[in-house]
Enzyme design. Structure first.
Site, PDB file in Angstrom:
ATOM      1  CG  HIS B 433      -1.758   1.134   1.429  1.00  0.00           C
ATOM      2  ND1 HIS B 433      -1.453   2.275   1.859  1.00  0.00           N
ATOM      3  CD2 HIS B 433      -3.048   1.387   0.808  1.00  0.00           C
ATOM      4  CE1 HIS B 433      -2.385   3.155   1.821  1.00  0.00           C
ATOM      5  NE2 HIS B 433      -3.468   2.647   1.255  1.00  0.00           N
ATOM      6  CB  CYS B 810      -5.297   0.043 -15.006  1.00  0.00           C
ATOM      7  SG  CYS B 810      -6.420  -1.038 -14.312  1.00  0.00           S
TER       8      CYS B 810
END
Lengths: 857, 857
Positions: B433, B810
């Site tokens: 993250h 993506c």
């Protein structure tokens, strides 16, 4: 009175045809009942004249295009009543109720009064008016309910009630009656509820309905008259015995609802019987039934009517038999040379076996259902509630059957599951830990019972209706139905009889896919040997580290600071593990044993609660804070996708080294005791790169060389890879040249292909299957489009790169009949499944082989 | 004194050849230096006579097959000294040190005494003896270290020391000296350390070494003599400026180590210069350098020697330039019509851009390294340590730069990351993250710094050497190097100059793959617009729910008992979300915006600590025990594979309904303000079955109809699927007909294909890459064999089923040059990457297109 069918040839068009021996009737166009009736006609049985309406005709009727029923009726005796019976392609798919006595009207009533007496004729007419009113004209049933059927003017009241409700008189024209009956039956087939019902039973969306218009044999009359069903076997056991029901002065299936008023069929000291009342008709009936068994090649339930002592056969369906009976029937038919053993094998549905392997709740028992979940492992068992593995073991020690109730189970619960007679969990799905292990052990298991409240700390579970069940209370887990019952309902024992064994012997003769077993323990291996598995396809080794005494050593190993310390800890486990393997080799007696190297993440061996952490700190002589910190640091976000399997093998090589050594030493020691040398198979889990295989292979080979040198004896082994990541499938061509075998682990592969954790899927899998998002839980039935595609790609690439590589499946799907079929089609060498699924798998594999032969021929 | 090369033609065999304009010399056979020298010869520059030895020859020499050096030397002037220079295929790959003055012996010393003076000649001889002893004969350097080089008999001492150590006299025969030098240099190329060094720089395993034997220009003598290097640009800026070093009476690269003794090159008030000392030679040198730039088509660093005022060019290499300079040089060469814009684009490595987009630690700064981890997001920043997102925001409010230090980051830290100047975490890998969000925001970030101890509760971190850094202490995160530094080293600002923009303009002209940006916030979108992204390819919407005020509403929604309550809670979020989208549409001004519907598991929005649970219980007016139980019940074993993405969309349909409405209302409101109508793209995450798409599509269409009706205005939108499960790739042909676009989310796809959690992989990824198990971290560089294979399968099947479907990538890989190349080859329509990678992606895509053109032509 009736004309026999062979006297006349009638065909309104090719869709509406009199059933004659040569009429163009097929199950796919006119339905199963029409076809069966034609067969009976061909056998020259006394079947009343029948006209079959095709699926297309019935579809047209539903749309309002009614055929000319006057012409249709002209084929029957002018004064005859007729009935209309449904004829769907598969009788299981249901259909509208049979309509009897069509044509009954004022004239017929008068006519029948002469032969039956006025009372019987009027009663018949009254019943028909009411039936027609409610089921055909769809009038309000309340209008007829108040009519006292014993009143002298009950018929007139009914006709008036009809006229009031329908605003027209009751139709007297038989052709009109028939038209309306046909329209009504055709439409009811198209109703939403009927469609859902049959689709639930596997009918295709466009399943058709045929109808059979048959001249009535009345079952009423002055001489012996009545109706009934008869079969030559006991439907519960499949053993030869004349069984059935017969009721004098009755029609249709009245006898089945008659209770004590029904007659016995054969002479019986307890009361009157058909055999006594109408010995000739009965003898004729038995003869016809035997002929039907012989020529229709199945045990048939015969529907018959006797009219003034004269026998009519109205229909025949395959006897609805219990699972055990179905197997025995198939075997007996084959032993009587009526069907081939191949056909016998094809007639038994694999899941029937599964139910027989375990005790079940008696179908007649009262069920006090207190919770429901996923039917994760079949069979039923009753016991006292316990909430921990330790309590389960204590309970077992007292020889007191117990049910282990947990939020979910983990490897440390395995011994408790062994000790319990059944397992119930709040969470999980078809392939959760509890489900997989439960099936492996043959323990009935219900998982994901999320509607009950689990309060393990208060030592109780609360049913949806608020009833509380505490530790020690007796409940029953029905893993076949996926239900939890209060108390101890009547049970039915497991039935592994000679018929079961004979059938499997025949199946094995046809089978060309080998079946192995997933067996982790000595008990599993023994079960597997009893079920004649061809070897162990997957022996998971991690449970071996959870036994008391071993666990502490594992924890020491995990906390070791250096490779040397790790090796020292593992050295303590070596003799224990070696003994485990030696015993497995001994039980399997020369059959292959495939051992999967250590797979789970190490943190599974560490405590998470305060008390456990304190114990561990004491055992390791470290501060609690230190132990807590290190245990926390080992936690993973997604353990499924973390440091486990070969990744541990690469980064903590000492574990695999110890295991390889234990396997090799056990190999030599087991081989020393006589027989052929043991050739162990070693399987590397969770591979995703070729280099992982090369590195582990080199290290294992090094260990093998060391053992050979130390012991001064040679041995061989096979090395393989568990293909359970999508990447391993895609690069199977890279891996195959480096291994002897590949085994698809479809549990993990399914998880990764869908991105779906089996432990978490339970939360929404029901929603998903109900909404049709997934056709079926992919952990239950192998997903052929996604996971199956990876299997196909992997298999093709592996075989192309190494034609000698042995390929198999060892996930839970290995026990699912459809999945076995699929794997055989792909060309796998064997399937491996949990012990209690081995018979199912043997049968399914045989059926796949036979079907293939049939399709090729 | 020297013969010029064109006078003679010499070839011992095809591997040992005099460098003439037509000799068969190629970089792949004789190395880059040999080829460069040939080019200089062709330009008729004053290059001393040189013989090139091929890779094969040098390989043979290493094995002991020395060529006849007498014959070789015969090509040079009889009395000349020679030198041997390495010539590897790529100068970056290193090689042995150049050896000068071969042939120096008693006779040469006597001869040179006449021209140079006895002192200079004897010093030269003594240095050669010592160099030869240590580097060629590999004698003990200690034997020479005690010799005082200023002593009158220093030469004799050295010769004696040689004889003592070598047990033979110093070799007088120049051919012997040359043989030994060749052998020594050839062997040193084969040494392990040399091999590791060059392989680390990307050299293939079988990289060869060529050698160039060159007649010496001495750089010593009575007239102006010396040696140096010169280039026509400033290597730091790339701007035109004569730079370099020159040292009188020196050889080789002595000038580079000369410090203040070196002369200026051009006339300079601060001291003497080459231009003044030897104006003619200098003018000639400038002329040659300009010719080399023009004809060798690169800014060259020229190595030259002046002997008694006469200029010799010894070598030329491409100027080692900074990233910024390399770009400017490429652009200037093209502006000067020396290379084409295409070539300029090809000459800049994409990662060079990346480094320029962020401030960096100055290369000359002192680095006090206190920790190291994964270089997750480039650039460097200095600030005070904070341990929570809240503190980071407080610090930012005080305008005090801070570094956010966390064990790992979660969505609720995003605002803190925005507030901080850099991020440092204990755990995680390239796609954790912190790394993903850090790159997205352009925040320097080091993750997985596991060697430091993180003690957030004690508000400190401890360096490996025990030094403690507390909250408020100043540190520097160098995300380019993956290091943590104490204090505030000197920094270098980001340099986005005109050359950078020109290069990208040229790149865009060549590019045929569209580049979009992954942008979640208004800030991201603005950055993306500045970098000329072609639209937003991935707008994750979940962060929008973490803002204060919104989070509580989300929690209410999660705890809602009925769909109505859920809708009511979400209705509060609708206007906020609509405003978010409206602003994004406004910033992107007509460029496409692809919004991914809600993706994360709901439990991410719930607190896990006691205090948070208490707050939540208060906010919801529920008992803490109740809230705790429900929060626990929502926990997942593998959240990555759990109830998230479209699975939430199916089971909690109210969220997607609200989002779709917010998007559609924003569409209309944004369109109202002029310009072309907005056409939003809506993307469904985590799809694994076609039916998921059908269900969500139907619901979204329903919402669209409702908005159209309510507002009385029409709009269009495009619907697509994020392909991020292996199954979605395999069934892409099933999905494609139901959607307008498919976008591969390669982060999750990589996780599932490998069975590897990005959050947990950090623990062993280093081991794995170091042991070569994985060639490269697959989260960093797209795994072409596994994940890429799924991309290929998915793309082929999707295009076959729906040729109009737009296909893109993506994931994080969308910004990796190699991966972009691969995606272009597959035939994707666009790639989407994080904002600060957009320039990199534009350049990489252009290079892929140009390379493709070159290969096709």
């Amino acid at each position: 009175m009736q004309k026999y069918l062979n006297e006349v040839s009638f065909q309104l068009d090719r869709h509406i045809t009199l059933i004659t021996p040569t009429a163009p009737i097929q199950p796919a166009t006119h339905g199963g009942r029409a076809k069966c009736l034609q067969r009976l006609v061909r056998l020259k049985l006394p079947v009343p004249r029948t006209v079959a309406l095709s699926f297309d005709t019935v579809k047209a009727i539903a749309l309002g295009r009614i055929p000319d029923t006057k012409v249709l009726l002209s084929v029957f005796d002018a004064d005859a009543l007729v009935c209309v019976r449904p004829s769907s392609e598969d009788p299981d798919w249901g259909g509208p109720t049979t309509m009897l006595n069509i044509g009954m009207n004022d004239a017929a009533c008068a006519r029948l009064s002469e032969t039956l007496g006025a009372g019987a004729a009027r009663a018949l007419y009254r019943r028909w008016v009411q039936t027609y009113a409610v089921h055909v004209a769809r009038l309000d049933p309340d209008a007829f309910e108040e009519i006292d059927e014993d009143a002298p003017d009950a018929l007139e009241q009914s006709l008036r009630a009809y006229e009031d409700e329908a605003e027209e008189p009751f139709p007297q024209d038989p052709a009109t009656q028939l038209s309306e009956v046909l329209r009504s039956m055709a439409r009811s087939w198209e109703s939403v509820s009927a469609r859902l019902l049959r689709e639930a039973k596997g009918a295709p969306v466009d399943a058709g309905l045929g109808l059979a218009v048959q001249e009535m044999a009345l079952g009423l009359g002055r001489g012996e008259s009545g109706s009934g069903v008869l079969q030559l076997v006991d439907p519960e056991t499949g053993l030869p015995q004349v069984t059935g029901r017969y009721l004098s002065q009755s029609q249709g299936r009245d006898a089945l609802e008659a209770g004590k008023k029904a007659l016995f069929l054969t002479t019986d000291p307890r009361g009157p019987s058909l055999q006594e009342r109408a010995p000739e008709a009965f003898a004729e009936l038995l003869e016809h039934a035997a002929l039907m068994r012989q020529r229709l090649r199945a045990e048939m339930q015969v529907e018959f009517t006797i009219e003034n002592g004269r026998l009519f056969i109205l229909d025949g369906i395959v006897v609805p038999a219990s699972n055990a009976a179905a197997i025995r029937i198939a075997v007996r038919l084959s032993e009587d040379a009526i069907i081939t053993p191949q056909e016998a094998v094809m007639r038994v549905k694999p899941r029937m076996l599964s139910a027989l392997l375990h005790p079940q709740v008696d179908p007649g028992a009262t069920r006090d259902v207190i919770g429901a979940g996923i039917a994760a492992s079949p069979g039923a068992a009753t016991g006292r509630i316990v909430f921990s593995a330790t309590d389960a073991q204590a309970s077992a020690a007292r020889e007191e059957p117990c049910i282990l109730v947990r939020r979910e189970t983990a490897p440390e619960d395995v011994r408790g599951m062994h000790a319990a007679v059944a397992v119930l969990t709040e969470r999980g799905g078809m392939t959760s830990h509890a489900a997989v292990i439960g099936r492996g052990m043959g323990r009935p298991c219900v998982v994901g019972a999320s509607k009950m409240r689990f309060q393990p700390q208060r030592k109780q579970i609360v049913a949806a209706d608020g009833r509380v069940f505490k530790e020690g209370d007796i409940i029953t887990v029905d893993g076949t139905a996926g239900e939890v019952l209060a108390g101890a309902p009547k049970m039915q024992a497991a039935r592994l009889d000679d018929a079961f064994r004979t059938l499997l012997k025949w199946a094995d003769a046809e089978r060309d896919l080998r079946i192995r077993v997933n067996a982790d323990t000595v008990e599993d291996a023994q079960t597997a040997r009893d079920f004649a598995a061809g070897g162990i396809g997957l022996c998971r080794t991690e449970h071996m580290f959870f036994e008391p005494g071993r666990l502490t050593v594992m924890q020491e190993m995990i906390f070791a600071a250096t490779p040397e310390d790790r090796r020292a800890a593992l050295a303590q486990l070596l003799p224990i593990q070696r003994a485990d393997f030696k015993e497995l080799f001994a039980i399997m007696a020369g059959k292959p044993v495939c051992i999967r190297l250590f797979d789970p993440p190490l943190h599974e061996f560490l405590p998470t609660d305060r008390a456990g952490l304190r114990d561990l700190a004491e055992a390791l002589n470290l501060p609690v804070s230190d132990v807590t910190r290190r245990v926390e640091a080992m936690g993973e976000y997604n353990p499924m996708l973390g440091l486990r399997g070969v990744r541990l093998g690469i980064t903590v090589p000492e574990i695999y080294a110890m295991q390889a050594r234990a396997i090799f030493e056990a190999t030599l020691e087991a081989s020393r005791e006589g027989d052929d040398p043991v050739v162990p198979e070693i399987m590397i889990p969770l591979v995703s790169a070729r280099r992982e295989v090369e590195i582990v292979r080199a290290r294992i080979e090094q260990e093998a060389s060391a053992v050979r040198t130390e012991r001064g004896r040679d041995f061989t082994y096979r090395l393989g890879v568990m293909v359970e990541t999508p990447r391993a499938c895609l690069i199977a061509g890279d891996i195959a040249p480096h291994v002897d075998f590949l085994s698809f682990g479809t549990n993990d592969l399914t998880q990764m292909t869908y991105g779906l954790s089996r432990d978490d899927a339970g939360r929404f899998m029901n929603d998903y299957v109900q909404q049709g998002v997934f056709e079926e839980d992919p952990f239950h039935r192998l997903d052929q489009n996604g996971v199956g595609e990876l299997l196909r790609i992997g298999l093709e690439r592996a075989r192309a790169a190494n034609p000698d590589v042995i390929i198999s499946i060892c996930g839970e799907h290995g026990g699912n009949p459809e999945s076995i079929h699929f794997c055989r089609t792909l060309g796998m060498d064997y399937a491996s499944c949990s012990p209690f699924r081995v018979p199912v798998a043997r049968l399914a594999a045989a059926q796949a082989a036979i079907q293939d032969k049939i399709e090729r021929s």
